[in-house]
Motif scaffolding. Structure first.
Motif, PDB file in Angstrom:
ATOM      1  N   ASP A 131       0.878  -6.860   2.061  1.00 44.52           N
ATOM      2  CA  ASP A 131       0.245  -5.672   2.621  1.00 44.52           C
ATOM      3  C   ASP A 131      -0.537  -5.956   3.900  1.00 44.52           C
ATOM      4  O   ASP A 131      -0.875  -5.030   4.631  1.00 44.52           O
ATOM      5  CB  ASP A 131      -0.702  -5.050   1.593  1.00 44.52           C
ATOM      6  CG  ASP A 131       0.039  -4.369   0.455  1.00 44.52           C
ATOM      7  OD1 ASP A 131       1.221  -4.008   0.646  1.00 44.52           O
ATOM      8  OD2 ASP A 131      -0.552  -4.212  -0.635  1.00 44.52           O
ATOM      9  N   THR A 168       5.062  -7.146  -1.913  1.00 47.69           N
ATOM     10  CA  THR A 168       5.458  -5.818  -1.481  1.00 47.69           C
ATOM     11  C   THR A 168       6.188  -5.813  -0.164  1.00 47.69           C
ATOM     12  O   THR A 168       6.150  -6.765   0.600  1.00 47.69           O
ATOM     13  CB  THR A 168       4.212  -4.933  -1.339  1.00 47.69           C
ATOM     14  OG1 THR A 168       3.372  -5.503  -0.337  1.00 47.69           O
ATOM     15  CG2 THR A 168       3.467  -4.816  -2.641  1.00 47.69           C
ATOM     16  N   ALA A 226       6.436  -5.008   3.629  1.00 47.71           N
ATOM     17  CA  ALA A 226       5.340  -5.078   4.580  1.00 47.71           C
ATOM     18  C   ALA A 226       5.786  -4.621   5.942  1.00 47.71           C
ATOM     19  O   ALA A 226       6.764  -5.114   6.479  1.00 47.71           O
ATOM     20  CB  ALA A 226       4.819  -6.513   4.652  1.00 47.71           C
TER      21      ALA A 226
END
Length: 364
Positions: free
Chosen positions: A99, A349, A351
């Motif tokens: 992130d 995640t 990004a």
């Protein structure tokens, strides 16, 4: 390995490195082509174009005594010796690399670089390898002390990225360690190619000698195998509780292997299980010297640790290696089966606009 075989491997690695790169039209000059003398030539911000797709960098590159504190937003990093190196990590507590990759700041083991300092005791084992082409550092870290979520299995930081603007955006790297620097510890060369994996309680970082050929730098500081982590990108023998400096043979570049006398290239899939058809070999090391962490990091003794409350649920997922599997449960806790060294596996995640997916397999 013969010199001719090695040359072929390096050429293949250098070619494959550029395959997926796509410059941002608003800022088409790659970060690796932006060079600045240290410290006088460094601009306040390397990446300042507000029209760029991912926006400009969030922080600054001029770092000095006015920026040295635990809230520093310095994005100019250093890798020198086992007692003097930096890692990229988030500026805000309880973050994941996926992130925040474009925002990471420098966290260092030694005062004097205008950066944040890695709190004393956060580094739990470090192996520093010297080779003729690069410096490699790998080890174990309490990542909550550098603002990472405890359950984050992390990602890769490098001066490329899918838009060639780097992660972090505008992040610079310098060193005084290479022979081409003439042994002058008071002057620093800009490191053009480097790569840093963080997550799962582990880290590894390689900086390539800027005086080496571009092919060698591209090969030994690969950035396209971001889902294969340290075990394939930086094979090592780091051990928890041990702090050592060794000379090392050169590694075979990630993704390149020889089977039946034929040189092969493994292409990392964009999604799904990563299952390379080969096992990475850790290069031979020698002349190892062990140190006490108290002697190496005495300058960190007064650094106030950040809160270890970064224990909320983090990124979850699964990953598979050639020698074992690891699963992250619904709470992010990892279990692993792999022999030797330390292991960190997981999926972080998506990004940024480029949609780069990071999944980590760390220390072999």
């Amino acid at each position: 390995m013969s010199r001719s075989t090695l040359s072929v491997l390096l050429a293949i690695a250098a070619t494959s490195k550029l395959a997926l790169a796509q410059p941002d039209p608003a800022d088409p000059t790659p970060l690796v082509d932006k060079t600045y003398a240290y410290p006088s030539g460094i601009p306040y911000q390397v990446d300042y174009n507000t029209a760029a797709i991912r926006s400009p960098q969030v922080s600054y590159n001029i770092c000095n005594s006015t920026t040295k504190n635990q809230n520093s937003m310095c994005q100019t990093s250093m890798v020198n010796h086992i007692d003097d190196f930096c890692l990229w990590a988030p500026p805000i507590p309880n973050s994941t690399i996926g992130d925040t990759e474009q925002e990471e700041v420098a966290w260092c083991t030694k005062p004097g670089h205008g950066t944040r300092l890695i709190p004393y005791g956060a580094l739990q084992g470090v192996q520093y390898l010297r080779t003729s082409e690069y410096i490699q550092i790998a080890g174990f870290i309490d990542q909550t002390q550098v603002n990472m979520n405890a359950q984050d299995y992390g990602g890769e930081l490098d001066p490329h990225g899918a838009d060639l603007r780097g992660n972090p955006l505008g992040g610079l790297m310098y060193s005084n360690v290479f022979p081409s620097n003439g042994g002058n510890n008071n002057s620093y060369q800009q490191v053009i190619d480097w790569t840093n994996f963080m997550g799962g309680g582990s880290f590894c970082i390689t900086i390539c000698d800027p005086a080496s050929s571009s092919a060698n730098q591209s090969a030994y500081c690969q950035n396209i195998y971001d889902r294969m982590g340290c075990s394939y990108n930086m094979p090592n023998n780091a051990q928890n509780g041990t702090f050592e400096v060794c000379d090392s043979d050169l590694k075979t570049p990630a993704g390149i292997y020889v089977t039946g006398g034929v040189t092969m290239t493994y292409t990392q899939p964009n999604s799904g299980v990563v299952n390379p058809p080969y096992t990475a070999v850790t290069p031979a090391s020698s002349n190892c010297v062990t140190y006490a962490s108290t002697a190496l990091y005495a300058g960190l003794a007064t650094v106030t640790p950040t809160s270890a409350a970064a224990s909320g649920s983090g990124a979850t997922g699964t990953a598979k290696t050639s020698s074992g599997t690891s699963k992250a449960s619904s709470t992010g806790a990892a279990t692993a089966t792999q022999s030797g060294g330390a292991v960190a596996l997981g999926v972080s995640t998506l990004a940024g606009v480029t949609g780069t997916l990071f999944a980590m397999i760390f220390l072999s």
